[in-house]
Design an enzyme around this catalytic site. Sequence first.
Site, PDB file in Angstrom:
ATOM      1  N   ASP A  15       2.072  -0.871   4.165  1.00 33.59           N
ATOM      2  CA  ASP A  15       1.270  -0.738   2.943  1.00 33.59           C
ATOM      3  C   ASP A  15       0.454   0.548   2.911  1.00 33.59           C
ATOM      4  OD1 ASP A  15       2.206  -3.363   2.584  1.00 33.59           O
ATOM      5  OD2 ASP A  15       0.387  -4.226   3.447  1.00 33.59           O
ATOM      6  N   GLU A 187       3.493  -5.985  -7.617  1.00 33.31           N
ATOM      7  CA  GLU A 187       2.281  -5.922  -6.791  1.00 33.31           C
ATOM      8  C   GLU A 187       1.981  -4.473  -6.447  1.00 33.31           C
ATOM      9  OE1 GLU A 187       3.116  -8.123  -3.180  1.00 33.31           O
ATOM     10  OE2 GLU A 187       5.120  -7.295  -3.039  1.00 33.31           O
TER      11      GLU A 187
END
Length: 523
Positions: A15, A187
């Site tokens: 991420d 997302e």
Amino acid sequence: MALITNPVLPGYHPDPSILRVGDDYYIAVSTFEWFPGVQIHHSRDLVHWRLLTYPLTRTSQLDMVGNIDSGGVWAPCLSHADGLFYLVYTDVKSRKGAFKDTHNYLVTAENIEGPWSDPIYLNSSGFDPSLFHDDDGSSWLLNMIWDFRKGQNSFAGIALQRYDRATHSLTGPIRNIFKGTRLGVTEAPHLYKRNGYYYLITAEGGTGYTHAVTVARSSSLLGPYEVDPDNPVLTSDQSQRDQLQKAGHASLVETQDGEWYMAHLCGRPVVEDKCILGRETAIQKCHWTQEGWLRVMYGPHPSINVEAPKLPPHPMPTENNLDEFSSPELKGYWNSLRRAFSEDWLSLSERTGFLRLKGGESMQSTHHQSLLARRLTDFHVEVETQLEYSPENFQQMAGLIIYYDTTDYAYLHVTHHETDGRCLGIIESRHGIYDELLLNKIPLPEGPTRLMATIHKERMQFYAAPVDEAWRAIGDVIDIRNLSDDAADYIRFTGTFVGLCTQDLGGRCQAADFAYFDYRPLS
């Protein structure tokens, strides 16, 4: 031509949120249940990187005791405005079933290395928060919206709300600005402004092998957002398993010279679809089309070797992989499970030149384990330690652990048996099923004991020996492909760690002393 070799952050570094401030580049990555929270890496050329700091070092910033596996810190976003660094992150308390308890926070610092503030609570409507600073001086929080209702799209869109920097609070209406594309699982939102357009970068397709990066744009911050007709701009070629897989969850950076790069997560399977190193960070070079759409150079699939920016080479110092515990501070690569480093369970001063761990709860505990570990970043490696430990009963153990989470690990340990006395054992947990791989314990003489593990992709072998004696293989070769995101029957997000731990299930906190820990990559 200088090249970026991917992954730039090998091992569990998912991420990535990339940021440039002046001549310095930073990448913040998720740390989940591992403490301290959020790793920030530093570079000057996008080629060479080093672990610089952790912003969440205090329990007042991050209290994860009791957090579930693959809970804790999800998807941090690092930004900078008016001389201040901003970091937003999610602390996930529950994630299985219909509901997800996802609390979003903000911390700030004038210097990237801290001190970082105590957190400001933002919201709990979803995860993957990011902060966008517009050129009119306003700031905006984005996060995906989680919908628990049956029959609804759980990934319900991207929420946008203004953040007031003066009052340190969210203000004004909450708007759902983007419902996603046909790929779904929308997302990881990040906003960028270029040539009059707001560009919304999202991750879609789920964080596994169908992961992707998609782009939409609008002339208005509030939308509507037009979807890139050639989405996804980045996704992996699943037919080429020797290339980078799971490409997605991206963020962008512009260099001093106007070049654009994308940091994204990826995975490298060692066998079948198992990625024992977890999700890693890679970088791709990008360009903009005449129509104003973002494209990955040589995309849409990620490349292992990427043209580096036109910046002076800037090698970074590396931390010694041999830790003899002679410093008053732990080396930066060490992490603990859920709880902060403190003298009540970990000490470098009680016995000079040793790491002392005081016996904690079991390996399946989500509260107070006494476990110190570092990321596995290589497919071929030896790890070694020397232990001094005098257990008094079978409930006391200490040794060398290869660990994914509370359900999957392999543990070579010294313990005490009523008949055999001080002895060696191997405990394995595979998908939460407990096993003992040495039913006939191996007696040990008193004194220091060396422990070692060799890892070659999915195969691992333990060894042990008294000091100055030859190594002896302990047990059989262990298949460790279960130490991966992909091996469970539910989604999980971390990676394999190697490290040291001790348990005292009787609650007496019996201490174990470790003389060193050596991590040796093999060719």
